[in-house]
Design a protein around this motif. Sequence first.
Motif, short mmCIF file in Angstrom:
data_model
loop_
_atom_site.label_atom_id
_atom_site.label_comp_id
_atom_site.label_asym_id
_atom_site.label_seq_id
_atom_site.Cartn_x
_atom_site.Cartn_y
_atom_site.Cartn_z
N ALA A 31 0.86 -1.18 0.00
CA ALA A 31 0.00 0.00 0.00
C ALA A 31 0.90 1.23 0.00
O ALA A 31 1.88 1.29 0.74
CB ALA A 31 -0.91 0.02 1.22
N VAL A 32 0.57 2.19 -0.85
CA VAL A 32 1.32 3.45 -0.93
C VAL A 32 0.34 4.57 -0.63
O VAL A 32 -0.74 4.64 -1.22
CB VAL A 32 1.95 3.64 -2.32
N GLY A 33 0.73 5.46 0.29
CA GLY A 33 -0.14 6.56 0.69
C GLY A 33 0.37 7.91 0.25
O GLY A 33 1.58 8.14 0.16
N CYS A 34 -0.55 8.81 -0.04
CA CYS A 34 -0.19 10.20 -0.37
C CYS A 34 -1.28 11.13 0.16
O CYS A 34 -2.38 10.69 0.50
CB CYS A 34 0.00 10.38 -1.88
N ARG A 35 -0.96 12.39 0.23
CA ARG A 35 -1.94 13.37 0.72
C ARG A 35 -2.94 13.73 -0.37
O ARG A 35 -4.11 13.96 -0.09
CB ARG A 35 -1.22 14.62 1.23
N GLU A 36 -2.47 13.78 -1.61
CA GLU A 36 -3.35 14.03 -2.75
C GLU A 36 -2.72 13.41 -3.99
O GLU A 36 -1.50 13.24 -4.07
CB GLU A 36 -3.60 15.52 -2.95
N ILE A 37 -3.56 13.05 -4.94
CA ILE A 37 -3.10 12.34 -6.13
C ILE A 37 -2.02 13.12 -6.87
O ILE A 37 -1.10 12.55 -7.46
CB ILE A 37 -4.29 12.04 -7.07
N GLU A 38 -2.10 14.44 -6.82
CA GLU A 38 -1.14 15.28 -7.54
C GLU A 38 0.29 15.08 -7.03
O GLU A 38 1.26 15.44 -7.71
CB GLU A 38 -1.52 16.76 -7.40
N ASP A 39 0.46 14.50 -5.85
CA ASP A 39 1.80 14.23 -5.33
C ASP A 39 2.58 13.30 -6.24
O ASP A 39 3.81 13.28 -6.22
CB ASP A 39 1.72 13.61 -3.93
N LEU A 40 1.86 12.51 -7.03
CA LEU A 40 2.48 11.53 -7.92
C LEU A 40 2.64 12.03 -9.35
O LEU A 40 3.14 11.30 -10.21
CB LEU A 40 1.65 10.24 -7.95
N ALA A 41 2.23 13.27 -9.60
CA ALA A 41 2.12 13.77 -10.98
C ALA A 41 3.43 13.68 -11.76
O ALA A 41 3.43 13.39 -12.96
CB ALA A 41 1.61 15.21 -10.97
N ASP A 42 4.55 13.91 -11.11
CA ASP A 42 5.83 13.96 -11.82
C ASP A 42 6.50 12.59 -11.97
O ASP A 42 7.57 12.50 -12.59
CB ASP A 42 6.79 14.91 -11.10
N LEU A 43 5.91 11.55 -11.41
CA LEU A 43 6.53 10.24 -11.47
C LEU A 43 5.98 9.42 -12.64
O LEU A 43 4.77 9.37 -12.85
CB LEU A 43 6.28 9.47 -10.17
N PRO A 44 6.86 8.79 -13.43
CA PRO A 44 6.43 8.00 -14.60
C PRO A 44 5.92 6.63 -14.17
O PRO A 44 6.47 5.59 -14.54
CB PRO A 44 7.70 7.90 -15.43
#
Length: 219
Positions: A31-44
């Motif tokens: 499981a991977v957690g983030c505060r908002e989906i945009e946190d992952l925007a720059d990752l391919p």
Amino acid sequence: MKYLANKPPYVICGVDEAGKGSVLGPMVVAAVGCREIEDLADLPIRDSKALRPKQREALYEILFRDFSIAIVTIDASGIDDARSRMSMNTCVAELHAEAIRGLQPEYAYVDACDVNAERYGQTVAGLLDFPCRIVAEHRADARHKIVGAASVVAKVTRDRAIRELEQQYGTIGSGYPSDTVTIEFLRGYIRDHGSPPPCARRSWKTVTNLCQTTMQDFA
């Protein structure tokens, strides 16, 4: 065995597993957690199977550095024990729920392991002891970056476990029934030892059939 990154709970998490259909080695749920989906925007990030090993390893390091992670691993004997008491889908749902509990998110996107995705989501939600909206979808790892991130973590963790098994047993292949290297390893081990290796899932028909045919051939 569960590993939790030492970071605070996040709002959203994605969950995926690696090794569900394997005949050798563990299944890993991440499981991977983030505060908002945009946190992952720059990752391919996309489905881990569509990435090269070096790409997965690089993303794995970034995810562990910048995000909250929970990993649950169940070995071959644990899977055999679980399958004596429940279906494989129920086993996966319990492990998905365990990983989600490690992060305590408000929302969790999970890769559905049931033909009925909505039913699977309800099953996982029913195993939680805190409020969390479960969104279960087929091919969620390709549709949601947060699940793709979990797919990467699960895949890399399992690949490392397979490499550790190779240090003990020699070449074993990917561990999947479709891999001829894996099947030849199992056949040779059963022939030489009279039983499957401890890293094999004995409840799998692949192993049962190999035991029968191999022992007949050398009777």
